[in-house]
Design an enzyme around this catalytic site. Structure first.
Site, PDB file in Angstrom:
ATOM      1  N   LYS A  28     -19.677  -3.863  26.153  1.00  0.00           N
ATOM      2  CA  LYS A  28     -20.047  -2.893  25.134  1.00  0.00           C
ATOM      3  C   LYS A  28     -19.500  -1.542  25.541  1.00  0.00           C
ATOM      4  CE  LYS A  28     -23.900  -1.091  22.486  1.00  0.00           C
ATOM      5  NZ  LYS A  28     -25.348  -1.098  22.293  1.00  0.00           N
ATOM      6  N   LYS A  63     -18.124  -5.864  21.911  1.00  0.00           N
ATOM      7  CA  LYS A  63     -18.484  -4.866  20.920  1.00  0.00           C
ATOM      8  C   LYS A  63     -17.940  -3.507  21.320  1.00  0.00           C
ATOM      9  CE  LYS A  63     -22.648  -2.865  19.065  1.00  0.00           C
ATOM     10  NZ  LYS A  63     -24.072  -2.763  19.213  1.00  0.00           N
TER      11      LYS A  63
HETATM   12  C1  PBG Z   1     -28.117  -0.318  20.624  1.00  0.00           C
HETATM   13  C2  PBG Z   1     -27.133  -0.734  19.584  1.00  0.00           C
HETATM   14  C3  PBG Z   1     -26.175   0.058  18.943  1.00  0.00           C
HETATM   15  C4  PBG Z   1     -25.537  -0.776  18.028  1.00  0.00           C
HETATM   16  C5  PBG Z   1     -26.112  -2.027  18.131  1.00  0.00           C
HETATM   17  N1  PBG Z   1     -27.068  -1.990  19.120  1.00  0.00           N
HETATM   18  C6  PBG Z   1     -25.906   1.499  19.040  1.00  0.00           C
HETATM   19  C7  PBG Z   1     -25.359   2.072  20.285  1.00  0.00           C
HETATM   20  O1  PBG Z   1     -25.169   1.402  21.303  1.00  0.00           O
HETATM   21  O2  PBG Z   1     -25.116   3.297  20.286  1.00  0.00           O
HETATM   22  C8  PBG Z   1     -24.434  -0.363  17.110  1.00  0.00           C
HETATM   23  C9  PBG Z   1     -24.173  -1.293  15.969  1.00  0.00           C
HETATM   24  C10 PBG Z   1     -23.277  -0.711  14.946  1.00  0.00           C
HETATM   25  O3  PBG Z   1     -22.707   0.400  15.120  1.00  0.00           O
HETATM   26  O4  PBG Z   1     -23.105  -1.364  13.901  1.00  0.00           O
HETATM   27  N2  PBG Z   1     -29.406  -0.802  20.316  1.00  0.00           N
END
Ligand code: PBG
Length: 334
Positions: free
Chosen positions: A203, A255
């Protein structure tokens, strides 16, 4: 007439001549069973609330969430990933709504399970950012930095509450070191051996999460660069994969999606467990915004992006277009 030279002797274009020919030789196609719908459920609203940064996506009420889950199941979508949006005044430094059995995410989980039974795989986001008043994915230490190990204890408590509310798959998304193993141990100790973990293995600290911040009414002021991965780095993705597998991840995720297809391919080649890609809010917003201006063909762009994840090796794709795409799939009979 003599041609100069004798080329072409081989004509790849023959396999591109008709729609039926192209369909026959297509190497990858997106099936509804590959798709997971991320959905937001907001506390204290009677009607769905539109999210301005993600046209077409809403913060659901419990009722509209049930309906959306039923429609996703009906369309053949594989699963749903729930995010809870608590009332603002309930957020605190440790994210109490996350461990309240009546917290909005837990209520959403129960509502969806009641609606769809086993027809849809029900998943929940296991993170603190939606429930803390500072908006970080963990609890803070005295210096105001995210405290990795104190956060793990909170994740373990949240995992049990989510499992008890009916989640079948938990998605630890906070990028804390050891989160998968810690949560796995807590689930097992409480007898939740069949609850799976979809690890947010890779991520990146991405600008493309921007629209999501409105979707969850995020309280964050800074950034997540001290815990999410740095975009220039590829090697550490494989390191994160090795750790998550050793800690017991059942599924792994990459992601964001489109800016990291190279990483997705590396993870897909190395992973013995199913791999998901998350087509995040910013990716969704870019296509919707351009389509709204008539700058690109919306449906073709959606299908092309989803197909790119499959081509890069994803088994599953989390996408806000899941139900729409699955319905179209049924209609067009791909
Ligand atoms: C954190 C989380 C995020 C997203 C999914 N889980 C936000 C982040 O890490 O800042 C982003 C998903 C998206 O942008 O569609 N709980």
């Amino acid at each position: 007439m003599e041609r100069a030279g004798s080329f072409p002797t081989v004509r790849p274009r023959r396999l591109r001549t008709t729609p039926a020919m192209r369909r026959m030789v297509a190497e990858h196609r997106v099936h509804p069973a590959d798709l997971i719908l991320p959905a937001f459920v907001r506390e204290g609203v009677g009607e769905p609330v539109p999210i301005a940064t993600m046209p077409g996506v809403v913060q659901h009420s419990l009722d509209s969430l049930r309906k959306a889950a039923g429609e996703a199941a009906e369309a053949g979508v594989a699963g749903i990933m729930l995010f809870g949006v608590p009332e603002e005044e309930k957020k605190d430094a440790v994210g109490s709504p996350g461990t309240d059995p009546d917290g909005i995410l837990q209520r959403g989980l129960r509502a969806v399970r009641a609606e769809t039974g086993d027809a849809l795989v029900v998943m929940s986001d296991l993170c603190l950012d939606e429930v803390t008043d500072h908006g970080h994915c963990g609890v803070l230490d005295a210096r105001g930095e995210v405290d990795n190990d104190a956060t793990l204890a909170r994740y373990a408590e949240m995992a049990l509450v989510q499992a008890e509310a009916g989640a079948q798959v938990l998605g630890p998304s906070g990028m804390m070191d050891g989160q998968v193993g810690h949560v796995r141990a807590a689930l097992d100790a409480a007898g939740h051996r069949d609850v799976s973990l979809l690890a947010y293995t890779v991520k990146y600290a991405s600008a493309f999460y921007g629209p999501f911040r409105e979707a969850v009414n995020s309280s964050l002021t800074g950034d997540r660069k001290a815990y999410q991965q740095d975009p220039p780095n590829a090697r550490e993705a494989l390191r994160e994969l090795a750790l998550d597998l050793a800690e017991g991840a059942d599924l792994v995720m990459v992601k964001p999606g489109l800016p990291y297809l190279d990483i997705l391919r590396q993870i897909a080649d190395a992973s013995p467990v199913p791999v998901a890609a998350y087509q995040i809010s910013g990716e969704y917003a870019m296509v919707e915004a351009a389509a709204e201006r008539g700058w690109l063909d919306r449906e073709r762009a959606i299908e092309e992006t989803l197909t790119s994840f499959k081509r890069a090796g994803a088994d599953l794709v989390l996408t806000y277009w899941a139900t729409e795409f699955a319905r179209r799939w049924g209609r067009d009979g791909r």
